[in-house]
Design a protein around this motif. Structure first.
Motif, PDB file in Angstrom:
ATOM      1  N   GLU A   1       0.645  -1.313   0.069  1.00 55.16           N
ATOM      2  CA  GLU A   1      -0.075   0.166  -0.061  1.00 55.16           C
ATOM      3  C   GLU A   1       0.985   1.138  -0.066  1.00 55.16           C
ATOM      4  OE1 GLU A   1      -2.427  -0.481   3.199  1.00 55.16           O
ATOM      5  OE2 GLU A   1      -3.551  -2.155   2.566  1.00 55.16           O
ATOM      6  N   GLY A   2       1.998   1.056   0.448  1.00 54.87           N
ATOM      7  CA  GLY A   2       2.906   2.387   0.303  1.00 54.87           C
ATOM      8  C   GLY A   2       2.951   3.086   1.563  1.00 54.87           C
ATOM      9  N   ALA A   3       2.233   2.597   2.607  1.00 57.96           N
ATOM     10  CA  ALA A   3       1.874   3.320   3.757  1.00 57.96           C
ATOM     11  C   ALA A   3       1.587   2.416   4.729  1.00 57.96           C
ATOM     12  CB  ALA A   3       1.015   4.547   3.724  1.00 57.96           C
ATOM     13  N   LEU A   4       1.613   2.680   6.075  1.00 58.99           N
ATOM     14  CA  LEU A   4       1.351   1.971   7.229  1.00 58.99           C
ATOM     15  C   LEU A   4       0.554   2.857   8.093  1.00 58.99           C
ATOM     16  CD1 LEU A   4       1.069  -0.611   8.995  1.00 58.99           C
ATOM     17  CD2 LEU A   4       3.308  -0.140   9.729  1.00 58.99           C
ATOM     18  N   ALA A   5      -0.719   2.652   8.168  1.00 61.92           N
ATOM     19  CA  ALA A   5      -1.484   3.457   9.183  1.00 61.92           C
ATOM     20  C   ALA A   5      -1.939   2.487  10.149  1.00 61.92           C
ATOM     21  CB  ALA A   5      -2.794   3.962   8.244  1.00 61.92           C
ATOM     22  N   MET A   6      -1.644   3.044  11.363  1.00 58.56           N
ATOM     23  CA  MET A   6      -2.147   2.237  12.679  1.00 58.56           C
ATOM     24  C   MET A   6      -2.824   2.751  13.581  1.00 58.56           C
ATOM     25  SD  MET A   6      -0.953  -0.753  13.662  1.00 58.56           S
ATOM     26  CE  MET A   6       0.715  -1.427  12.970  1.00 58.56           C
ATOM     27  N   GLN A   7      -3.939   2.405  13.881  1.00 57.26           N
ATOM     28  CA  GLN A   7      -4.910   2.838  14.801  1.00 57.26           C
ATOM     29  C   GLN A   7      -4.620   2.505  16.317  1.00 57.26           C
ATOM     30  OE1 GLN A   7      -9.489   3.171  16.236  1.00 57.26           O
ATOM     31  NE2 GLN A   7      -8.962   2.043  14.141  1.00 57.26           N
ATOM     32  N   TRP A   8      -4.252   3.217  17.015  1.00 52.94           N
ATOM     33  CA  TRP A   8      -4.021   2.828  18.565  1.00 52.94           C
ATOM     34  C   TRP A   8      -5.472   2.718  19.511  1.00 52.94           C
ATOM     35  CZ3 TRP A   8       0.243   0.750  18.001  1.00 52.94           C
ATOM     36  CH2 TRP A   8       1.297   1.404  17.322  1.00 52.94           C
ATOM     37  N   VAL A   9      -5.758   1.418  19.946  1.00 47.28           N
ATOM     38  CA  VAL A   9      -6.867   1.678  20.599  1.00 47.28           C
ATOM     39  C   VAL A   9      -6.886   1.665  22.157  1.00 47.28           C
ATOM     40  CG1 VAL A   9      -8.955   0.097  21.115  1.00 47.28           C
ATOM     41  CG2 VAL A   9      -7.817   0.139  18.767  1.00 47.28           C
ATOM     42  N   VAL A  10      -7.216   2.289  22.667  1.00 49.03           N
ATOM     43  CA  VAL A  10      -6.840   2.678  24.104  1.00 49.03           C
ATOM     44  C   VAL A  10      -8.128   2.451  25.106  1.00 49.03           C
ATOM     45  CG1 VAL A  10      -6.110   4.283  26.124  1.00 49.03           C
ATOM     46  CG2 VAL A  10      -5.072   4.489  23.698  1.00 49.03           C
ATOM     47  N   ASN A  11      -7.980   1.847  26.069  1.00 53.75           N
ATOM     48  CA  ASN A  11      -9.253   1.513  27.163  1.00 53.75           C
ATOM     49  C   ASN A  11      -9.534   2.578  28.135  1.00 53.75           C
ATOM     50  OD1 ASN A  11      -7.278   1.051  28.977  1.00 53.75           O
ATOM     51  ND2 ASN A  11      -7.495  -1.133  29.123  1.00 53.75           N
ATOM     52  N   ASP A  12     -10.356   2.444  28.831  1.00 48.77           N
ATOM     53  CA  ASP A  12     -10.736   3.454  29.809  1.00 48.77           C
ATOM     54  C   ASP A  12      -9.575   3.463  31.212  1.00 48.77           C
ATOM     55  OD1 ASP A  12     -11.355   0.811  30.955  1.00 48.77           O
ATOM     56  OD2 ASP A  12     -13.468   1.402  31.608  1.00 48.77           O
ATOM     57  N   GLN A  13      -8.653   2.515  30.944  1.00 44.59           N
ATOM     58  CA  GLN A  13      -7.886   2.503  32.219  1.00 44.59           C
ATOM     59  C   GLN A  13      -6.534   3.205  31.442  1.00 44.59           C
ATOM     60  OE1 GLN A  13      -8.267   1.247  34.966  1.00 44.59           O
ATOM     61  NE2 GLN A  13     -10.307   0.745  34.592  1.00 44.59           N
ATOM     62  N   ARG A  14      -6.439   3.765  30.518  1.00 46.66           N
ATOM     63  CA  ARG A  14      -5.554   4.444  29.804  1.00 46.66           C
ATOM     64  C   ARG A  14      -4.309   3.469  29.429  1.00 46.66           C
ATOM     65  NH1 ARG A  14      -4.714  10.329  33.156  1.00 46.66           N
ATOM     66  NH2 ARG A  14      -6.736  10.980  32.563  1.00 46.66           N
ATOM     67  N   ASN A  15      -4.816   2.329  28.927  1.00 46.93           N
ATOM     68  CA  ASN A  15      -3.671   1.312  28.502  1.00 46.93           C
ATOM     69  C   ASN A  15      -3.995   1.016  27.045  1.00 46.93           C
ATOM     70  OD1 ASN A  15      -2.144   0.710  30.698  1.00 46.93           O
ATOM     71  ND2 ASN A  15      -3.734  -0.484  31.702  1.00 46.93           N
ATOM     72  N   MET A  16      -3.225   1.156  26.304  1.00 48.54           N
ATOM     73  CA  MET A  16      -3.228   0.733  24.939  1.00 48.54           C
ATOM     74  C   MET A  16      -3.432  -0.749  24.660  1.00 48.54           C
ATOM     75  SD  MET A  16      -0.610   1.524  21.952  1.00 48.54           S
ATOM     76  CE  MET A  16      -0.714   3.168  22.348  1.00 48.54           C
ATOM     77  N   VAL A  17      -4.669  -0.990  24.159  1.00 47.31           N
ATOM     78  CA  VAL A  17      -4.872  -2.701  23.992  1.00 47.31           C
ATOM     79  C   VAL A  17      -4.771  -3.229  22.727  1.00 47.31           C
ATOM     80  CG1 VAL A  17      -6.442  -2.500  25.985  1.00 47.31           C
ATOM     81  CG2 VAL A  17      -7.241  -2.037  23.857  1.00 47.31           C
ATOM     82  N   SER A  18      -4.480  -2.354  21.781  1.00 47.93           N
ATOM     83  CA  SER A  18      -4.532  -2.900  20.353  1.00 47.93           C
ATOM     84  C   SER A  18      -3.883  -1.674  19.306  1.00 47.93           C
ATOM     85  CB  SER A  18      -5.958  -3.354  19.786  1.00 47.93           C
ATOM     86  OG  SER A  18      -6.057  -3.802  18.580  1.00 47.93           O
ATOM     87  N   GLY A  19      -3.495  -2.440  18.245  1.00 46.55           N
ATOM     88  CA  GLY A  19      -2.907  -1.750  17.212  1.00 46.55           C
ATOM     89  C   GLY A  19      -3.283  -2.151  15.831  1.00 46.55           C
ATOM     90  N   LEU A  20      -4.190  -1.723  15.331  1.00 46.31           N
ATOM     91  CA  LEU A  20      -5.092  -2.011  14.194  1.00 46.31           C
ATOM     92  C   LEU A  20      -4.223  -1.261  13.046  1.00 46.31           C
ATOM     93  CD1 LEU A  20      -8.810  -1.869  15.543  1.00 46.31           C
ATOM     94  CD2 LEU A  20      -6.920  -3.796  15.790  1.00 46.31           C
ATOM     95  N   ARG A  21      -3.853  -2.486  12.065  1.00 45.35           N
ATOM     96  CA  ARG A  21      -3.565  -1.601  10.780  1.00 45.35           C
ATOM     97  C   ARG A  21      -4.803  -1.417   9.852  1.00 45.35           C
ATOM     98  NH1 ARG A  21      -2.290  -3.639   5.480  1.00 45.35           N
ATOM     99  NH2 ARG A  21      -3.032  -5.804   6.072  1.00 45.35           N
ATOM    100  N   MET A  22      -4.741  -0.024   9.599  1.00 45.50           N
ATOM    101  CA  MET A  22      -5.998   0.393   8.744  1.00 45.50           C
ATOM    102  C   MET A  22      -5.605   0.387   7.289  1.00 45.50           C
ATOM    103  SD  MET A  22      -7.629   0.984  11.363  1.00 45.50           S
ATOM    104  CE  MET A  22      -9.362   1.723  10.547  1.00 45.50           C
ATOM    105  N   PRO A  23      -6.595  -0.127   6.289  1.00 50.14           N
ATOM    106  CA  PRO A  23      -6.109  -0.023   5.019  1.00 50.14           C
ATOM    107  C   PRO A  23      -6.178   1.587   4.271  1.00 50.14           C
ATOM    108  CG  PRO A  23      -8.643  -0.233   5.405  1.00 50.14           C
ATOM    109  CD  PRO A  23      -7.924  -0.257   6.604  1.00 50.14           C
TER     110      PRO A  23
END
Length: 465
Positions: free
Chosen positions: A132-154
């Motif tokens: 894709e020529g790019a890496l777009a990563m969405q950082w998912v944060v819970n209510d405890q202010r902890n990052m729980v997931s990194g989702l690669r978006m198209p």
């Protein structure tokens, strides 16, 4: 000040994200000396259209690259090998200054929580970025202010909301995701800290609206030509390769000739291999195409295609006429390409961990660290071990020696300490700086002889003291 405002102020891919990205162009000019536009003449007019949707040219390129990957094993192998070599052995925290145990511990927890210790996750991220020529990563944060997931978006659905100057309009809503089907409806908005985007070879890095380019983008036309030529080659072989026969029946009538023809053709395949005449003669062979081995046009297109690939075609199975020495030299160029890809991709994980530290109330700028992929590919394993031994002979600290050899220093030192302590009658004895007990055995002696190896390299000799 709220946590979101703190993140927006402290997190950025530039040295000063607040100054580089402001809510309005007018305020931007008032607060600093920046002027003019980063958009080039080619993209300036397109920007008027691309403010509403992702560039159709970019989307078409991504879709075409995916089709190439799906239908051509050569393209698939290029993408898979690049992703595999770039992400082998995962990511690690590299300290440029004094190591902090708390930060290192938080990094390990962050890696495990996001699944970044899973080779499939890193491989998927790298392969998607190459295609894709790019890496777009969405950082998912819970209510405890902890990052729980990194989702690669198209990447072809992500639109940077920019000003005509190429800068982001608002870091609170820096990116938009458009409907993958229609391409116009906004289905999600992301703040600057929520979405980390790195681009491969953009026309202008400072223009946020400039898309990256898929790695094989420039080879798309050559790939089409190569596919057509290979199809023509198959058709030519199928229609012109078989041997044919000319049947001549002297004095035969049209009915007799037709009857003879039907009897012969009922016993053969679909290929036209026989010809008939009612004049005097016999059955003679008509040779097939004698020039089927002349495929220089295919070879030329194949060379042109692999000239845009990260590695020579010899690394992908086409090794005819390529000597070992030349292949070794070309491997170095390939490994340098891989290291460049590693540096680009690791920036995403570096930003993600910085965000995690901010969420934990820790200022990441207080610590001098970086996130890198564990295995750098420029040197072979033997070369790494040889260089590490030479560093050891020069008295370089053990942590740097292990790092040069391609190992995680803290992990190796912990294993050495555990191994020594398991057979140590005095396990409580003070440890050395390298993590081993003070009563450990003497270190082996390393001797370096300059100019005693091929190509003028120095030889390394190891002997136990």
């Amino acid at each position: 000040m709220g946590i979101i405002s703190t993140i927006n102020r402290a997190l950025g891919r530039h040295t000063s994200s607040v100054d580089a990205v402001s809510k309005s162009e007018e305020a931007q000019h008032k607060e600093n000396t920046r002027g003019g536009t980063t958009v080039n003449t080619e993209n300036y007019v397109r920007r008027l259209y691309n403010e509403l949707y992702v560039s159709p040219d970019y989307k078409a390129a991504v879709h075409h690259i995916r089709e190439m990957d799906r239908t051509d094993p050569r393209v698939k192998r290029i993408h898979r090998r690049m992703a595999r070599d770039a992400t082998k052995n995962g990511i690690r925290l590299q300290w440029n200054g004094k190591e902090n145990d708390r930060i290192s511990r938080l990094f390990k927890l962050w890696v495990n929580r996001l699944g970044l210790n899973n080779p499939q996750k890193l491989h998927s991220d790298a392969r998607g970025a190459v295609m894709e020529g790019a890496l777009a990563m969405q950082w998912v944060v819970n209510d405890q202010r902890n990052m729980v997931s990194g989702l690669r978006m198209p990447a072809e659905t992500i639109l940077a909301d920019t000003l005509p100057t190429g800068q982001l309009k608002n870091i609170a809503a820096a990116y938009k995701q458009l409907d993958p089907v229609g391409g116009y409806q906004v289905i999600a908005e992301f703040a600057f800290w929520q979405l980390s985007v790195v681009r491969i070879d953009p026309h202008n890095y400072d223009d946020f609206g400039c898309n990256g380019r898929p790695y094989l983008d420039a080879t798309r036309k050559t790939w089409k030509q190569l596919q057509m030529t290979e199809d023509d080659l198959v058709i030519r072989r199928r229609t012109r390769a078989p041997q044919r026969f000319s049947h001549v029946l002297d004095g035969a009538t049209q009915e007799e000739l037709q009857k003879y023809k039907n009897g012969i053709e009922n016993e053969k395949g679909l290929m036209t291999t026989d010809f008939y005449s009612n004049r005097k003669g016999g059955v003679t062979g008509v040779n097939g195409d004698a020039n089927l081995d002349q495929i220089n046009d295919v070879v030329h297109l194949l060379d042109t295609f692999f000239s845009g690939a990260p590695a020579p075609k010899g690394l992908f199975g086409y090794s005819d006429g390529l000597s070992r020495d030349i292949l070794e030299d070309l491997k170095k160029d390939y490994f340098e390409e891989i290291e460049g890809l590693q540096d680009t991709l690791s920036q995403v994980y570096f930003e993600g961990f910085r965000l995690q530290l901010l969420l934990a109330g820790i200022n990441p700028d207080s610590y001098n660290f970086n996130v890198q992929f564990t295995e750098r590919k420029t040197e072979t394993r033997n070369q790494k071990a040889d260089l590490a031994l030479k560093y050891q002979a020069l008295g370089v600290p053990d942590s740097l020696v292990w790092e040069t050899a391609g190992f995680e220093p803290a992990y190796v030192m912990d294993k050495i300490k555990d191994q020594k302590s398991s057979g140590d009658p005095y396990p409580g004895e003070q440890d050395d700086d390298d993590g081993t007990p003070t009563n450990d055995s003497p270190k082996p002696r390393v001797k370096v002889t300059p100019g005693n190896e091929p190509k003028g390299e120095s030889a390394t000799y190891v002997r136990n003291a």
